[in-house]
Design a protein around this motif. Sequence first.
Motif, PDB file in Angstrom:
ATOM      1  N   GLU A 112       1.002  -1.126   0.194  1.00 61.85           N
ATOM      2  CA  GLU A 112      -0.031   0.186  -0.021  1.00 61.85           C
ATOM      3  C   GLU A 112       0.998   1.199  -0.040  1.00 61.85           C
ATOM      4  O   GLU A 112       0.674   2.100  -0.797  1.00 61.85           O
ATOM      5  N   ARG A 113       2.103   1.177   1.005  1.00 62.95           N
ATOM      6  CA  ARG A 113       2.791   2.441   1.044  1.00 62.95           C
ATOM      7  C   ARG A 113       3.636   2.786  -0.306  1.00 62.95           C
ATOM      8  O   ARG A 113       3.604   3.818  -0.700  1.00 62.95           O
ATOM      9  N   VAL A 114       4.239   1.613  -0.890  1.00 60.57           N
ATOM     10  CA  VAL A 114       4.699   1.760  -2.410  1.00 60.57           C
ATOM     11  C   VAL A 114       4.196   2.328  -3.233  1.00 60.57           C
ATOM     12  O   VAL A 114       4.356   3.143  -4.027  1.00 60.57           O
ATOM     13  N   VAL A 121       4.938  10.294  -6.685  1.00 62.69           N
ATOM     14  CA  VAL A 121       6.218  10.750  -7.789  1.00 62.69           C
ATOM     15  C   VAL A 121       5.822  10.485  -9.285  1.00 62.69           C
ATOM     16  O   VAL A 121       6.827  10.433  -9.903  1.00 62.69           O
ATOM     17  N   ASN A 122       4.713  10.196  -9.530  1.00 66.91           N
ATOM     18  CA  ASN A 122       4.212   9.947 -11.003  1.00 66.91           C
ATOM     19  C   ASN A 122       4.985   8.822 -11.388  1.00 66.91           C
ATOM     20  O   ASN A 122       5.297   9.056 -12.810  1.00 66.91           O
ATOM     21  N   ILE A 142      12.502   7.631  -8.011  1.00 65.76           N
ATOM     22  CA  ILE A 142      12.176   6.483  -7.154  1.00 65.76           C
ATOM     23  C   ILE A 142      13.126   6.529  -5.916  1.00 65.76           C
ATOM     24  O   ILE A 142      12.649   6.229  -4.634  1.00 65.76           O
ATOM     25  N   ALA A 143      14.255   7.300  -5.958  1.00 64.51           N
ATOM     26  CA  ALA A 143      15.122   7.493  -4.829  1.00 64.51           C
ATOM     27  C   ALA A 143      14.471   8.255  -3.707  1.00 64.51           C
ATOM     28  O   ALA A 143      14.578   8.117  -2.450  1.00 64.51           O
ATOM     29  N   GLU A 175       9.191  19.259  -8.681  1.00 61.28           N
ATOM     30  CA  GLU A 175       8.511  18.021  -8.201  1.00 61.28           C
ATOM     31  C   GLU A 175       8.972  17.862  -6.743  1.00 61.28           C
ATOM     32  O   GLU A 175       8.278  17.512  -5.703  1.00 61.28           O
ATOM     33  N   LEU A 176      10.007  17.916  -6.449  1.00 63.22           N
ATOM     34  CA  LEU A 176      10.670  17.660  -5.188  1.00 63.22           C
ATOM     35  C   LEU A 176      10.037  18.755  -4.014  1.00 63.22           C
ATOM     36  O   LEU A 176       9.776  18.326  -2.942  1.00 63.22           O
TER      37      LEU A 176
END
Length: 369
Positions: A112-114, A121-122, A142-143, A175-176
Amino acid sequence: MAFLELDEIRKEFGDLVAVDDVSLDIEEGQFVTIVGPSGCGKSTILRSITGLETLTDGEIRLEGEDITDLPPYRRNIGLVFQDYALFPHKTVFENVAFGLKMRNAPEAEQRERVEEMLRMVNLEGYEEKYPEECSGGEQQRIAVARAIAFDPDLVLMDEPLSNLDKNLRTSIRSELRRIQEETGVTTVYVTHNQNEALSLGDKIAVMNDGRLEQFDAPETVYREPETRFVADFLGRSTEVVGTYRRENGRAVAELADGIELEVPADETLAAGDTVSLFLRDEKLKLVDGTEPTSNVIQGTVESVDYRGRDINYFIRVPELDQTLQVSHIADHSEETFHELGDTVSMHIEPENVTCLPAGDAPVAEQGEP
C-alpha cells in the motif's frame, strides 16, 4: 525548541577543519537548503546529521533528543544521494519498500505504501521495472520515494540533481518541492547551485570554508547579504570599492573623481571608511542619459552576450578601471540594441546597492548595532 538543532558542531579531519562551529535551528516542516562552493563543509554537515561522520565537537538534537552519538540505523532519517544509490538487482518496488522491510512492516502495508509513493512521484506502474530500465529523472524520483516511504522524521538530500541535465533539473526541482509540501516532512537539501538553493528553500544557509555565513529566508539573504562572500556568491554582481560619507541626510560612496552613488545608510560606518559596493547585473538599468540624473555611471560597451530573451552587456568604466555587467531583458518590438563602442549610461536605485565594509571580515565583526 527547534525541530532539528545543530549546536556549535565542529568536524576536523586531521589539520583540516571541515565544519567550524556551525549552529542552525530548523523548524518542523521546513525545507532548508545549504549552499556553498565545493569543499565548504555542506556535505560534511549532512553526513554528520545522518551519523555517517562522527563530530569532533558540538551536539545534534532532533525533536529535543540528543542524537549526536546514535548510530545511523537508530536515526529515523531518509537519505537521497547524488548518485541515487538504488539497488540495481532489486525492482522499483523492492527499492522503495526497502526501508519498510528493514522495519518489519507487514507485506500489505509495504504494498500500500509503495503504491502511494509511486503515485506521488508520478511513477505508477513502475513496480516491476529495474533501475537500469529507468531514466535519470525517474531514478531520482524512485530515490525520493524510497527516502520518504517509511515516514522518516527528517529527509536529507545531498546534491540530488547534479547528475541531471538543465531542463530535467528544473522539472525535478519543482517535483521535489511539491512532494515536500504534500508530505510536510522536514527536509535539508545540500547543493552548490545557487538557483536551486534560492528557489527551493524556506530558509537558506550559505557556507564558506567550513563556516556559516548567513541563515535566513532566501529573499533576505539575496537582498540583504551580511558578508562580502554572500553578496558575491549569490547572483551575479560586480564589486567596486569606494569611500563612505554622509551628506544632507544621505549616505554616499565616492568611487572615483566624478562618480559617486547614493547607498543605504549604515550607522556602523563612519565618514572616510572604505566600503565595497556590490552591483547586481539585473539591478543596473541602461538609461538614455537624461533621466535620472543621480546614481548614474557612464561607460563604453566592451562586449555583448546575446541570449535571445536576455542580453548581457559588459560596460567598461575607465574611471574605475573595471567592467560592469548589465543583464537586460530584450523587448524585440522596440529594442534599441547597443553595439561595441557605444557610450551608455547605467542607473541603479540606492536601495539596490549592497554596501559592506571593505575587507574579508563579515559585517558582525565590523560592529553590528
